[in-house]
Design a protein around this motif. Sequence first.
Motif, mmCIF file in Angstrom:
data_model
loop_
_atom_site.group_PDB
_atom_site.id
_atom_site.type_symbol
_atom_site.label_atom_id
_atom_site.label_comp_id
_atom_site.label_asym_id
_atom_site.label_seq_id
_atom_site.Cartn_x
_atom_site.Cartn_y
_atom_site.Cartn_z
ATOM 1 N N UNK A 1 19.544 -65.528 8.380
ATOM 2 C CA UNK A 1 18.777 -65.503 9.611
ATOM 3 C C UNK A 1 18.439 -64.052 9.980
ATOM 4 N N UNK A 2 19.416 -63.145 9.737
ATOM 5 C CA UNK A 2 19.435 -61.756 10.216
ATOM 6 C C UNK A 2 18.117 -61.268 9.158
ATOM 7 N N UNK A 3 18.205 -61.591 7.971
ATOM 8 C CA UNK A 3 17.275 -60.980 6.935
ATOM 9 C C UNK A 3 15.719 -61.623 7.360
ATOM 10 N N UNK A 4 15.720 -62.804 7.652
ATOM 11 C CA UNK A 4 14.291 -63.638 7.819
ATOM 12 C C UNK A 4 14.434 -64.480 6.629
ATOM 13 N N UNK A 5 14.222 -65.816 7.084
ATOM 14 C CA UNK A 5 14.338 -66.807 6.047
ATOM 15 C C UNK A 5 13.034 -66.744 5.266
ATOM 16 N N UNK A 6 11.914 -66.495 5.759
ATOM 17 C CA UNK A 6 10.297 -66.677 5.188
ATOM 18 C C UNK A 6 10.513 -65.589 3.958
ATOM 19 N N UNK A 7 11.442 -64.603 3.860
ATOM 20 C CA UNK A 7 11.266 -63.768 2.537
ATOM 21 C C UNK A 7 11.921 -64.727 1.472
ATOM 22 N N UNK A 8 13.112 -65.137 1.550
ATOM 23 C CA UNK A 8 13.461 -66.140 0.551
ATOM 24 C C UNK A 8 12.244 -67.091 0.299
ATOM 25 N N UNK B 1 14.516 -67.551 11.469
ATOM 26 C CA UNK B 1 15.747 -66.693 11.873
ATOM 27 C C UNK B 1 15.761 -66.121 13.236
ATOM 28 N N UNK B 2 16.465 -65.027 13.237
ATOM 29 C CA UNK B 2 16.706 -64.400 14.510
ATOM 30 C C UNK B 2 15.347 -63.986 15.194
ATOM 31 N N UNK B 3 14.359 -63.318 14.325
ATOM 32 C CA UNK B 3 13.177 -62.892 14.786
ATOM 33 C C UNK B 3 12.336 -64.072 15.434
ATOM 34 N N UNK B 4 12.528 -65.259 15.071
ATOM 35 C CA UNK B 4 11.623 -66.346 15.689
ATOM 36 C C UNK B 4 12.707 -66.935 16.839
ATOM 37 N N UNK B 5 13.868 -66.681 16.809
ATOM 38 C CA UNK B 5 14.702 -67.377 17.837
ATOM 39 C C UNK B 5 15.510 -68.505 17.286
ATOM 40 N N UNK B 6 14.999 -68.838 15.999
ATOM 41 C CA UNK B 6 15.691 -70.137 15.456
ATOM 42 C C UNK B 6 15.414 -69.924 13.846
ATOM 43 N N UNK B 7 16.729 -70.297 13.227
ATOM 44 C CA UNK B 7 16.634 -70.486 11.722
ATOM 45 C C UNK B 7 17.810 -71.515 11.590
#
Length: 696
Positions: free
Chosen positions: A522-529, A559-565
């Motif tokens: 969530x911190x790194x961004x799930x879209x990357x994976x 993740x955190x950048x979208x408020x939900x992961x």
Amino acid sequence: MQNVHYEVRGQTAVIRMDNPPVNGLSWALRSGILAALEQAQQDAAVKAIVLTGYAADFSGGADIREFGTPKSASAPNLPMVIRALEDSAKPVVAAIGGNCLGGGFELAMGAHYRVARADAKLGLPEVKLGLLPGAGGTQRLPRAIGLENALNMVVGGAVVPGAKFAGSKLIDEVTEGDVVDAAVAFADKAAAKPGPYPRLRDLKVEYPAHEAYLQFARNMVGAAAKGAPAPLKCVEAVAASASKPFDEGLRHERELFAQLMNSPESRAMRHIFQAERAAAKVPGIGADVKPRRIEKVGVIGAGTMGGGITMNFVNVGIPVVLLETSQEALDRGLATIRRNYENTLKKGKLTQEELDARMARIQPTLSYGDLKDVDLVIEAVFESMDVKEQVFRQLDEIIKPGAILASNTSALNLDRIAEFTRRPQDVIGLHFFSPANVMRLLEVVRGAKTADDVLVTSMQMAKRIKKIAVVSGVCDGFIGNRMLARYGAAASDLLNQGALPQQIDGALQKFGLKMGPYRMGDLAGLDIGWAGRKRRAAENPGAYKRVVADLICEQGRFGQKTGAGWYRYEPGKRDPIPDPEVEKLIQQFRAEQGITPRKVSDAEVIERCMYALVNEGARILEEGIAARASDVDVVYLNGYGFPALRGGPMHYAEQVGLPEVVRKLRQFAAEPGADPSWQPAPLLVRLAEQGQGFPA
């Protein structure tokens, strides 16, 4: 006399320690000091003695080359040498310049007097190795600078400049000039006085109501230590200086030191100490390979990574040409860099003049032509091979001959990237970790055609910008992210079988990780994976298996950048809140896959996730992607928040026992529908059968 030089200046004998690189107190050096001391005692013309070091340092402490060998404790040990200094019939003056740390500091405290350069560095950093000072440091230092000041130094491992001790019983004279000249002059004056000469051991620790203060210290240190035994034992050792006679306190210190020396936590931390130094040595490259000059750097991309990379260089005085494709992106990147520096300014760790100087070292540009005279260029653009190709083809046309072309890719094939140029020998991977201006790790990726001097330059440059560099070969994900993928797959298996993200994260955080895989995602961004999984699926159609994370991303939960992961987040906050919607998606996935959930224990979470890491690490070693098991540990400790008290995944596996790791891996591999990756790596099996650990 080994490692010692002896000369007489007038009526003063000067004993110089000479054991490069930091005058480590090896058995040979300890023996040499005693022999020189005896020579001075026997010479009637000698009235005083000065003990000092060669080069820049007095002594950096124990000689790490003797760690774990019989010589480290063989007579004469350090306490014996210190006692000989104290018992000298002639005054002994320690001339302290450069580093005076650990056992070196304890040695200096055994002298009758101490003269130090103002910029000398004094400290007892043993706590950072899971130890405490074991040659009287916890007993003499409180007598020299007071109980509270000594406790803070010992527990924190702080290094303090010599000037700070002016006027204390620790330092008799501070000088800005040649410390040996000053010490010889001081020794001549001391020799004119009759003995006996002052000894720190003879002083008393004066601290009213010391027990109340020490109990407060125990409470504070215990709360901050987070399971590490050394800080609390440091408190107990220093406490003995206030409540026990000197020799009894010395015995208590030694008992506590021995307990820590045999603790798994100290073994882990000593392993880390040596592993980080070993990582800087690249097998197969001779000392005759000279680095290229790096005086100006180019960075392509002013986003999060590019901005952080830029800060590393301007922080140490290296100018950077920062390239972006639009003025808006460039302005945004510069504003972020300035904001980071302003935050540091508010904390008092940077002056306005330093901030302005660092910003002035950045040359913003929208033109590739401004990169023509850089010595090193690092691209930090979108993680797409098509985008990398466009960048490197342009660089190949513009960058001067002999400059190094580096990619910050975290997973892509560096050899393919090198093919986009006519100079693959100049191409290397420099994988910084986010935030790049904070994280210590740098994976230096060596391509098939990377020149030796490019690799040497990159390793030296890493040290210059205060990074810990580890060399990796080329594979998908290199060392760290390749292992992370297997770790994530193990966590995904647990999720499928019945665990929830909060249980998996909680178990691994209790084990010591700073974050579990789902909080980290969530911190790194799930879209990357997700992008990486889609790339691998496109490259190997039919080989990709859908995972729960795909469902999460398809809902726009990144993740955190979208408020939900994996969790949900309140606006402006980073606290992970378990979300029933995620549990529903997990249940939906299990139903689609025909999985009946079962109870999963925290112990199983740790075993599966850790042994998955170890197994992939063993494959990486066998393939030659990493040179040493300790390199794998350095990557995971400095890039992925692995707990230092465990020493890294490979060290942890050795402590568990490789036969036990292999037994468990075989058990997991035998389960119906198990991923083939659970099969133990041949290297692990071989070492377990031979009763060996990983090669050093």
